[in-house]
Design an enzyme around this catalytic site. Structure first.
Site, PDB file in Angstrom:
ATOM      1  N   HIS A 159      34.440  25.331-112.113  1.00 33.30           N
ATOM      2  CA  HIS A 159      34.416  24.130-111.266  1.00 33.30           C
ATOM      3  C   HIS A 159      33.160  23.309-111.505  1.00 33.30           C
ATOM      4  CE1 HIS A 159      32.444  26.522-107.743  1.00 33.30           C
ATOM      5  NE2 HIS A 159      31.557  25.626-108.119  1.00 33.30           N
ATOM      6  N   ASN A 165      34.289  29.790-111.996  1.00 31.69           N
ATOM      7  CA  ASN A 165      35.691  29.533-112.351  1.00 31.69           C
ATOM      8  C   ASN A 165      35.848  28.193-113.078  1.00 31.69           C
ATOM      9  OD1 ASN A 165      35.242  27.755-110.291  1.00 31.69           O
ATOM     10  ND2 ASN A 165      36.702  28.659-108.851  1.00 31.69           N
ATOM     11  N   GLU A 207      37.781  22.611-107.613  1.00 30.78           N
ATOM     12  CA  GLU A 207      38.286  23.928-107.954  1.00 30.78           C
ATOM     13  C   GLU A 207      39.426  23.836-108.984  1.00 30.78           C
ATOM     14  OE1 GLU A 207      36.592  26.327-107.128  1.00 30.78           O
ATOM     15  OE2 GLU A 207      36.299  26.613-104.978  1.00 30.78           O
ATOM     16  N   ASP A 250      28.169  16.902-103.501  1.00 31.64           N
ATOM     17  CA  ASP A 250      29.031  17.510-102.488  1.00 31.64           C
ATOM     18  C   ASP A 250      28.258  17.957-101.251  1.00 31.64           C
ATOM     19  OD1 ASP A 250      27.697  19.572-103.804  1.00 31.64           O
ATOM     20  OD2 ASP A 250      29.467  20.297-104.833  1.00 31.64           O
TER      21      ASP A 250
HETATM   22  C1  GLP Z   1      28.339  25.292-106.180  1.00 30.58           C
HETATM   23  C2  GLP Z   1      28.050  23.792-106.229  1.00 30.58           C
HETATM   24  C3  GLP Z   1      28.103  23.290-107.630  1.00 30.58           C
HETATM   25  C4  GLP Z   1      27.270  24.192-108.517  1.00 30.58           C
HETATM   26  C5  GLP Z   1      27.892  25.546-108.592  1.00 30.58           C
HETATM   27  C6  GLP Z   1      27.111  26.527-109.462  1.00 30.58           C
HETATM   28  O1  GLP Z   1      29.643  25.602-105.930  1.00 30.58           O
HETATM   29  N1  GLP Z   1      28.929  23.024-105.422  1.00 30.58           N
HETATM   30  O2  GLP Z   1      27.649  21.954-107.671  1.00 30.58           O
HETATM   31  O3  GLP Z   1      27.200  23.649-109.797  1.00 30.58           O
HETATM   32  O4  GLP Z   1      27.963  26.069-107.286  1.00 30.58           O
HETATM   33  O5  GLP Z   1      26.128  27.129-108.699  1.00 30.58           O
HETATM   34  P1  GLP Z   1      25.007  28.073-109.261  1.00 30.58           P
HETATM   35  O6  GLP Z   1      24.114  27.196-110.054  1.00 30.58           O
HETATM   36  O7  GLP Z   1      24.321  28.616-108.043  1.00 30.58           O
HETATM   37  O8  GLP Z   1      25.683  29.119-110.068  1.00 30.58           O
END
Ligand code: GLP
Length: 247
Positions: free
Chosen positions: A138, A136, A143, A67
């Site tokens: 995702h 959440n 989402e 992304d």
């Molecule tokens: C973001 C990214 C995801 C990632 C998620 C978790 O929203 N788009 O690809 O897996 O956050 O992030 P973190 O590892 O910082 O908790």
């Protein structure tokens, strides 16, 4: 689905990096699907060390990221282009022209989404997709409520996701409201998936993702339907899983 409970964040990172290294060694021209966020930073550090020790070689590897925020240029320090360059790409022998992310500045996000989806297909699909997990549930930026049949698409980020990612931005107003993300369908097409999760704050959502109903309300729950998923989570993240999955 294989669930591996690691002792802590360092152990999770090491085990996940080993699985990625194995993929690279066994198929030197692998297509790797990569992720951003805090969880995967330790994995990238390990991979860089493995590269420095000459255990792995990225010369023929191609990467596609999950992304990118809209509106940010690749040189913006908050963009995922920048994150990948700083934390991984510039430290290994990946050819920059072999590293792909969605273009968050594309004039037509819809066209960019279909271009990105076609790009992944033209590479022959993803051999191994690395995933983190949002609070959440995702995956990528899919989402809760996202259809399981979505390909790469434009998303409006939920307030909770913007809050969770606010630690990477200087001020709240700087956090983009939208992003382009591979869809659930794009992710599910990957031949192998590696989901990494760390910390007690994600223990309940991880339990729902792995053992709850498969529902768009918990986007990661679709992974239960994929034939080749490895989950590597630290002890804190595994604390709500059935006893046999904890150490
Ligand atoms: C973001 C990214 C995801 C990632 C998620 C978790 O929203 N788009 O690809 O897996 O956050 O992030 P973190 O590892 O910082 O908790």
């Amino acid at each position: 689905m294989k669930i591996i409970c690691a002792e802590d964040y360092a152990d999770m990172s090491c085990k996940a990096a080993d699985l990625l290294s194995e993929q690279i060694i066994l198929k030197s021209d692998s297509i790797l699907g990569l992720a951003t966020g805090g969880t995967v930073l330790g994995i990238y550090n390990h991979l860089i060390q493995q590269y420095q020790k000459k255990h792995i070689d990225f010369a023929q590897i191609r990467t596609v990221n999950l992304d990118e925020y809209t509106g940010l240029s690749p040189d913006d320090k908050n963009s995922y282009h920048w994150y990948m360059k700083q934390n991984f790409f510039s430290h290994v022998n990946l050819d920059p022209s072999n590293c792909y992310l969605p273009d968050g500045r594309a004039e037509s996000p819809a066209e960019e989404c279909s271009r990105y989806e076609q790009l992944i297909a033209s590479l022959g699909g993803i051999d191994l997709q690395l995933l983190g997990l949002g609070h959440n549930g995702h995956i990528g930026f899919n989402e809760p409520g996202t259809g399981f049949d979505e390909k790469t698409h434009l998303v409006t980020l939920s307030e909770s996701t913007r809050q969770a990612n606010s630690r990477f931005f200087p001020a709240e107003n700087d956090i983009p409201k939208q992003a382009i993300t591979m869809g659930i369908k794009s992710i599910m097409k990957a031949r192998r998936i590696l989901l990494c999760v760390s910390g007690a704050a994600k223990a309940e959502i991880l339990q729902q993702v792995l053992f709850g109903p498969v529902t768009p309300k918990i986007p990661g729950s679709i992974l239960q339907m994929h034939p080749d998923v490895t989950v590597i989570a630290d002890m804190a993240a595994c604390s709500c899983l059935p006893e046999e999955y904890r150490i």
